[in-house]
Design an enzyme around this catalytic site. Sequence first.
Site, PDB file in Angstrom:
ATOM      1  N   HIS A 137     -18.837  26.122   5.255  1.00 43.34           N
ATOM      2  CA  HIS A 137     -19.206  25.295   4.108  1.00 43.34           C
ATOM      3  C   HIS A 137     -20.343  24.417   4.616  1.00 43.34           C
ATOM      4  O   HIS A 137     -20.373  24.051   5.798  1.00 43.34           O
ATOM      5  CB  HIS A 137     -18.082  24.355   3.682  1.00 43.34           C
ATOM      6  CG  HIS A 137     -16.834  25.001   3.210  1.00 43.34           C
ATOM      7  ND1 HIS A 137     -15.798  25.349   4.058  1.00 43.34           N
ATOM      8  CD2 HIS A 137     -16.432  25.359   1.978  1.00 43.34           C
ATOM      9  CE1 HIS A 137     -14.816  25.866   3.346  1.00 43.34           C
ATOM     10  NE2 HIS A 137     -15.168  25.896   2.089  1.00 43.34           N
TER      11      HIS A 137
ATOM     12  N   GLU B  53     -13.984  33.214  -5.801  1.00 42.97           N
ATOM     13  CA  GLU B  53     -12.625  33.242  -5.255  1.00 42.97           C
ATOM     14  C   GLU B  53     -11.666  32.509  -6.186  1.00 42.97           C
ATOM     15  O   GLU B  53     -11.890  31.351  -6.531  1.00 42.97           O
ATOM     16  CB  GLU B  53     -12.615  32.572  -3.883  1.00 42.97           C
ATOM     17  CG  GLU B  53     -11.236  32.490  -3.257  1.00 42.97           C
ATOM     18  CD  GLU B  53     -11.251  31.907  -1.877  1.00 42.97           C
ATOM     19  OE1 GLU B  53     -12.338  31.837  -1.273  1.00 42.97           O
ATOM     20  OE2 GLU B  53     -10.189  31.518  -1.393  1.00 42.97           O
TER      21      GLU B  53
ATOM     22  N   ASP C 246      -0.282  26.614  -0.943  1.00 43.91           N
ATOM     23  CA  ASP C 246      -1.200  27.478  -0.199  1.00 43.91           C
ATOM     24  C   ASP C 246      -0.973  27.309   1.307  1.00 43.91           C
ATOM     25  O   ASP C 246      -1.414  26.348   1.920  1.00 43.91           O
ATOM     26  CB  ASP C 246      -2.634  27.066  -0.562  1.00 43.91           C
ATOM     27  CG  ASP C 246      -3.661  28.034  -0.008  1.00 43.91           C
ATOM     28  OD1 ASP C 246      -4.850  27.707  -0.109  1.00 43.91           O
ATOM     29  OD2 ASP C 246      -3.271  29.101   0.501  1.00 43.91           O
TER      30      ASP C 246
ATOM     31  N   ASP D 234     -10.641  37.217   1.724  1.00 43.71           N
ATOM     32  CA  ASP D 234     -10.037  36.160   2.553  1.00 43.71           C
ATOM     33  C   ASP D 234      -8.642  36.601   2.960  1.00 43.71           C
ATOM     34  O   ASP D 234      -7.723  36.659   2.140  1.00 43.71           O
ATOM     35  CB  ASP D 234      -9.940  34.850   1.761  1.00 43.71           C
ATOM     36  CG  ASP D 234     -11.231  34.039   1.853  1.00 43.71           C
ATOM     37  OD1 ASP D 234     -11.276  32.929   1.294  1.00 43.71           O
ATOM     38  OD2 ASP D 234     -12.189  34.529   2.494  1.00 43.71           O
TER      39      ASP D 234
ATOM     40  N   GLU E 274      -8.230  36.151  -2.126  1.00 42.09           N
ATOM     41  CA  GLU E 274      -7.488  35.648  -0.966  1.00 42.09           C
ATOM     42  C   GLU E 274      -6.014  35.989  -1.115  1.00 42.09           C
ATOM     43  O   GLU E 274      -5.411  35.745  -2.176  1.00 42.09           O
ATOM     44  CB  GLU E 274      -7.647  34.143  -0.791  1.00 42.09           C
ATOM     45  CG  GLU E 274      -6.830  33.604   0.381  1.00 42.09           C
ATOM     46  CD  GLU E 274      -7.064  32.165   0.714  1.00 42.09           C
ATOM     47  OE1 GLU E 274      -8.230  31.754   0.838  1.00 42.09           O
ATOM     48  OE2 GLU E 274      -6.073  31.433   0.831  1.00 42.09           O
TER      49      GLU E 274
ATOM     50  N   ASP F 117      -9.218  33.427   6.298  1.00 45.07           N
ATOM     51  CA  ASP F 117      -9.268  32.065   5.779  1.00 45.07           C
ATOM     52  C   ASP F 117      -7.868  31.477   5.951  1.00 45.07           C
ATOM     53  O   ASP F 117      -7.050  31.496   5.028  1.00 45.07           O
ATOM     54  CB  ASP F 117      -9.682  32.055   4.311  1.00 45.07           C
ATOM     55  CG  ASP F 117      -9.892  30.629   3.835  1.00 45.07           C
ATOM     56  OD1 ASP F 117     -10.096  30.430   2.632  1.00 45.07           O
ATOM     57  OD2 ASP F 117      -9.821  29.707   4.672  1.00 45.07           O
TER      58      ASP F 117
ATOM     59  N   ASP G 272      -1.859  29.439   3.825  1.00 45.43           N
ATOM     60  CA  ASP G 272      -2.950  29.905   4.702  1.00 45.43           C
ATOM     61  C   ASP G 272      -2.410  30.293   6.083  1.00 45.43           C
ATOM     62  O   ASP G 272      -2.976  29.928   7.124  1.00 45.43           O
ATOM     63  CB  ASP G 272      -4.039  28.827   4.843  1.00 45.43           C
ATOM     64  CG  ASP G 272      -4.859  28.690   3.563  1.00 45.43           C
ATOM     65  OD1 ASP G 272      -5.535  27.641   3.414  1.00 45.43           O
ATOM     66  OD2 ASP G 272      -4.835  29.605   2.730  1.00 45.43           O
TER      67      ASP G 272
ATOM     68  N   HIS H 171      -3.678  33.258  -2.371  1.00 50.26           N
ATOM     69  CA  HIS H 171      -3.896  32.769  -3.740  1.00 50.26           C
ATOM     70  C   HIS H 171      -3.280  33.690  -4.789  1.00 50.26           C
ATOM     71  O   HIS H 171      -2.770  33.213  -5.803  1.00 50.26           O
ATOM     72  CB  HIS H 171      -5.385  32.568  -4.000  1.00 50.26           C
ATOM     73  CG  HIS H 171      -5.996  31.564  -3.076  1.00 50.26           C
ATOM     74  ND1 HIS H 171      -7.335  31.267  -3.066  1.00 50.26           N
ATOM     75  CD2 HIS H 171      -5.436  30.796  -2.104  1.00 50.26           C
ATOM     76  CE1 HIS H 171      -7.568  30.343  -2.141  1.00 50.26           C
ATOM     77  NE2 HIS H 171      -6.433  30.056  -1.541  1.00 50.26           N
TER      78      HIS H 171
ATOM     79  N   ASP I   4     -18.985  21.564   6.601  1.00 47.40           N
ATOM     80  CA  ASP I   4     -18.381  21.886   7.915  1.00 47.40           C
ATOM     81  C   ASP I   4     -19.448  21.782   9.008  1.00 47.40           C
ATOM     82  O   ASP I   4     -19.171  21.406  10.139  1.00 47.40           O
ATOM     83  CB  ASP I   4     -17.902  23.351   7.957  1.00 47.40           C
ATOM     84  CG  ASP I   4     -16.907  23.700   6.882  1.00 47.40           C
ATOM     85  OD1 ASP I   4     -16.194  22.794   6.409  1.00 47.40           O
ATOM     86  OD2 ASP I   4     -16.852  24.880   6.508  1.00 47.40           O
TER      87      ASP I   4
ATOM     88  N   MET J  68     -21.401  35.006   5.831  1.00 44.53           N
ATOM     89  CA  MET J  68     -21.079  34.331   4.565  1.00 44.53           C
ATOM     90  C   MET J  68     -21.271  32.837   4.697  1.00 44.53           C
ATOM     91  O   MET J  68     -21.027  32.247   5.753  1.00 44.53           O
ATOM     92  CB  MET J  68     -19.635  34.687   4.170  1.00 44.53           C
ATOM     93  CG  MET J  68     -19.120  34.050   2.893  1.00 44.53           C
ATOM     94  SD  MET J  68     -18.355  32.406   3.114  1.00 44.53           S
ATOM     95  CE  MET J  68     -16.684  32.867   3.499  1.00 44.53           C
TER      96      MET J  68
ATOM     97  N   LYS K  39      -7.907  30.966  -7.412  1.00 43.80           N
ATOM     98  CA  LYS K  39      -6.674  30.310  -6.941  1.00 43.80           C
ATOM     99  C   LYS K  39      -6.018  29.684  -8.173  1.00 43.80           C
ATOM    100  O   LYS K  39      -6.709  29.129  -9.031  1.00 43.80           O
ATOM    101  CB  LYS K  39      -7.005  29.245  -5.891  1.00 43.80           C
ATOM    102  CG  LYS K  39      -5.766  28.660  -5.215  1.00 43.80           C
ATOM    103  CD  LYS K  39      -6.146  27.687  -4.106  1.00 43.80           C
ATOM    104  CE  LYS K  39      -4.934  27.109  -3.409  1.00 43.80           C
ATOM    105  NZ  LYS K  39      -5.300  26.139  -2.340  1.00 43.80           N
TER     106      LYS K  39
HETATM  107  C1  DIG Z   1     -10.059  28.223   0.031  1.00 44.16           C
HETATM  108  O1  DIG Z   1      -9.277  29.345   0.235  1.00 44.16           O
HETATM  109  C2  DIG Z   1     -11.513  28.534   0.058  1.00 44.16           C
HETATM  110  C3  DIG Z   1     -12.251  27.653   0.985  1.00 44.16           C
HETATM  111  O2  DIG Z   1     -11.618  27.759   2.225  1.00 44.16           O
HETATM  112  C4  DIG Z   1     -13.588  28.303   1.021  1.00 44.16           C
HETATM  113  O3  DIG Z   1     -14.411  27.664   0.084  1.00 44.16           O
HETATM  114  C5  DIG Z   1     -13.368  29.711   0.598  1.00 44.16           C
HETATM  115  C6  DIG Z   1     -14.097  30.656   1.481  1.00 44.16           C
HETATM  116  O4  DIG Z   1     -13.290  31.499   2.174  1.00 44.16           O
HETATM  117  N1  DIG Z   1     -11.910  29.830   0.533  1.00 44.16           N
HETATM  118 MN    MN Z   2     -10.188  31.259   0.786  1.00 45.79          MN
HETATM  119 MN    MN Z   3      -5.998  29.415   0.705  1.00 49.83          MN
END
Ligand code: DIG
Ligand code: MN
Ligand code: MN
Length: 389
Positions: free
Chosen positions: A56, A183, A257, A247, A219, A289, A259, A222, A59, A90, A185
């Site tokens: 990002h 993406e 979430d 992801d 993802e 991710d 992760d 998600h 980051d 990316m 969620k």
């Molecule tokens: C959340 O799952 C999002 C953030 O981590 C990021 O913006 C995106 C990229 O993988 N996934």
């Molecule tokens: Mn993600």
């Molecule tokens: Mn996530």
Amino acid sequence: MTDAYEPRPEHKFTFGLWTVGNPGRDPFGEPVRPALSPVELVHLLAEVGAYGVNFHDDDLIPIDASPADRERIVRDFKKALAETGLKVPMATTNLFGDPSFKDGAFTSNDARVRAYALQKTMRNIDLGVELGAKVYVFWGGREGVETDASKDPLAAIHRYRDAMNFLTGYVKDQKYDLVFAMEAKPNEPRHDIYMPTTGALLAFIETLDHPEMVGVNPEVAHEHMSGLNFMHAIAQAWDAKKLFHIDLNDQAFGRYDQDLRFGSHSLKSCFFLVKFLEDVSYAGSRHFDSHAYRTEDVAGVKDFARGSMRSYLIYKEKGRRWNEDKEIQALVKEASAVPRDGLPELGGYSRATANALKGHTFDRKALGARGLKYERLDQLTVEVILGVR
Ligand code: DIG
Ligand code: MN
Ligand code: MN
């Protein structure tokens, strides 16, 4: 120890700076790990065998960095990339952390916030392209509501579409070799997030000015949060030629979430996911991710990263075994090998086929009585996953 499950560049394993750089803060506790710099994180990822690193904007470059700081940070980051050979496939914008985005970015009720989100995104698209990114991810973590009294969903959808159309216009104008991956969620951090699933995004993308430039970045966690079959979402994205990025992580159904490290919880769904990606020769990044447990120190973060890649490769080998298992393949073939019973050839519509179908006599009882041997097929599948086949 080196074995068949060692990551190599051709596996295209990538991690975001925010994943291995996650300091272990959670809603109920402070950070447990030191903050590592982007340069330290690049070297950590090189050490564990990753192919690439994603970021990002915030980051890499703190949101309030001076131009001089920005220049130094980018220079040092590029030097670390050159030293390690890591790629940047990316990039993405943090449109969810700063308080200015508390009510959304592209869908905010405040036109100034919507404009600031466009500026922030364009600036980081420039940087992402400069660092070699070919995919730009959009995760609309704040694009949602706590109460629907606050926002007309149609206005939100129109604003989202205006923003995506503006930004594809920018990429075309700049002649960048870049595609977008949206993406989904369902919630967290907002009570409800717009376009909550990959399926919803696939429909939204078709309403854009340049849908050919926009795909999805599904993802695991998600879709699991919504109780959905992730591999089915991936298959639909693949069928639509929209799987531009992915992801990878893991997640218990119906939870916040998590992760989790890829492949660490939902073994069967991760097996079928990896088998699908490898069966269709998905050529994109295998992006993790996810982050280490809060219990871990930096050595534990390296365990997390190594385990993510190693599990993917183990599942890949299990998928090969499943594809080559004679008893499994015989059962798979048998499931679709049925007598024709004089059934007319199906395919595209024709009046002749319609009439033949309408006139055909089906032995409905026999159709329902047939045993499909899926118990045996699934048992053999589980035995492959458990390592006894
Ligand atoms: C959340 O799952 C999002 C953030 O981590 C990021 O913006 C995106 C990229 O993988 N996934
Ligand atoms: Mn993600
Ligand atoms: Mn996530």
